[in-house]
Write an enzyme that holds these catalytic residues in place. Structure first.
Site, PDB file in Angstrom:
ATOM      1  N   THR A 107       0.852  -1.186   0.000  1.00  0.00           N
ATOM      2  CA  THR A 107       0.000   0.000   0.000  1.00  0.00           C
ATOM      3  C   THR A 107       0.887   1.235   0.000  1.00  0.00           C
ATOM      4  O   THR A 107       1.720   1.403   0.893  1.00  0.00           O
ATOM      5  CB  THR A 107      -0.915  -0.003   1.243  1.00  0.00           C
ATOM      6  OG1 THR A 107      -1.612  -1.258   1.314  1.00  0.00           O
ATOM      7  CG2 THR A 107      -1.937   1.116   1.158  1.00  0.00           C
ATOM      8  N   GLU A 132       4.108  -5.680  16.878  1.00  0.00           N
ATOM      9  CA  GLU A 132       3.666  -4.544  16.074  1.00  0.00           C
ATOM     10  C   GLU A 132       2.301  -4.082  16.578  1.00  0.00           C
ATOM     11  O   GLU A 132       1.724  -4.687  17.487  1.00  0.00           O
ATOM     12  CB  GLU A 132       3.566  -4.941  14.592  1.00  0.00           C
ATOM     13  CG  GLU A 132       2.602  -6.093  14.340  1.00  0.00           C
ATOM     14  CD  GLU A 132       2.781  -6.767  12.990  1.00  0.00           C
ATOM     15  OE1 GLU A 132       3.758  -6.427  12.279  1.00  0.00           O
ATOM     16  OE2 GLU A 132       1.958  -7.635  12.655  1.00  0.00           O
ATOM     17  N   LYS A 189       4.150  -9.312   3.526  1.00  0.00           N
ATOM     18  CA  LYS A 189       2.792  -8.740   3.513  1.00  0.00           C
ATOM     19  C   LYS A 189       1.927  -9.616   2.595  1.00  0.00           C
ATOM     20  O   LYS A 189       1.604  -9.266   1.462  1.00  0.00           O
ATOM     21  CB  LYS A 189       2.831  -7.293   3.010  1.00  0.00           C
ATOM     22  CG  LYS A 189       1.575  -6.470   3.309  1.00  0.00           C
ATOM     23  CD  LYS A 189       1.488  -6.068   4.756  1.00  0.00           C
ATOM     24  CE  LYS A 189       0.317  -5.143   5.032  1.00  0.00           C
ATOM     25  NZ  LYS A 189       0.595  -3.743   4.649  1.00  0.00           N
TER      26      LYS A 189
END
Length: 263
Positions: A30, A175, A142
């Site tokens: 992204t 995270e 990802k």
């Protein structure tokens, strides 16, 4: 490799036996677009290349993807571009197709307005009970398998909090639900190692190229005792964390540090 550009939220048909739908067999990135330019594009392409190599994808033309990203970005002053790569159709069960025909979907979205003021306001975090799996095979990537984050977001909604900190099943800090986390302790930046869990974010890679960051095992007590905490991703940049559970951190000191480091 086929590239589909999706504009104005148009409907896009995907084959029912596409491996992205069947198995989550794919990956994505992204990208922030600013003044007609895709930010950190080199690092986004490097992320895609890592996924291609580690997931055994064939016939992915990164140069063609780069050209399409640049062309689409040139139409926007501020936006988000998402690139999704599926392995496409084929293969018997989980087995890879003998000849792969990846499908690439590229589309734009509005930039999230709340991200424009996050850096000056900071973010509050609550530690979530949702835990990330330990999976060295996919750690750092990802991929399209984001069910852990979906469940974490549901926990946020149930608790009525805006953002959360995720630990893995070894009780190691990894995270937030959408960003990497960085600790400042005695002038040293520290971030969790991502060799067993989590996503190695593009903005974290950018930081690591320009400033000394130590990758280490991080515990919840390490976070509580830090001088400051930050989170970062490719859309928000680096943002101070003002609270983690019952522990508070100075927003003023965090912003001063970021200014001194030109971050």
């Amino acid at each position: 490799m086929d590239i589909t550009i999706i504009k104005n939220s148009q409907t896009q048909t995907v084959a029912s036996n596409d491996r992205a739908l069947q198995y989550g067999d794919g990956f994505f990135t992204t990208i922030k677009v600013e003044n007609g330019k895709p930010c950190l594009l080199e690092l986004h392409l490097a992320r895609l290349a890592r996924c291609v190599a580690r997931l055994y994808f064939d016939n992915v033309d990164l140069s063609a993807i780069e050209n399409q990203i640049n062309a689409l970005a040139s139409l926007h002053s501020l936006a988000v571009i998402k690139v999704i790569v599926s392995r496409g159709q084929g293969g018997r069960g989980y087995q890879l197709p003998t000849v792969q025909a990846p499908q690439v979907y590229i589309y734009t979205a509005d930039f999230p307005e709340n991200y424009l003021t996050l850096k000056q306001q900071g973010i509050a975090l609550d530690t979530l009970s949702t835990q990330l799996a330990v999976n060295p095979l996919l750690a750092g990537l990802k991929t399209l398998n984001r069910l852990e984050q979906v469940l974490a977001k549901q926990e946020l909604q149930q608790k009525g909090v805006s953002e959360g900190l995720l630990l893995n099943c070894n009780h190691e800090v990894i995270e937030t639900t959408v960003a990497n986390i960085v600790l400042l302790k005695n002038g040293q930046l520290i971030t969790p190692k991502l060799d067993k869990s989590g996503v190695f974010g593009v903005y974290l890679a950018h930081l690591a190229k320009h400033i000394d960051i130590k990758f280490d095992t991080v515990s919840l007590s390490d976070c509580y005792s830090a001088d400051n905490l930050f989170c970062c991703n490719s859309l928000m940049g680096i943002v101070p964390i003002t609270r983690l559970d019952t522990h508070y951190y100075s927003l003023e000191n965090a912003l001063q540090f970021l200014n001194e480091q030109a971050l």
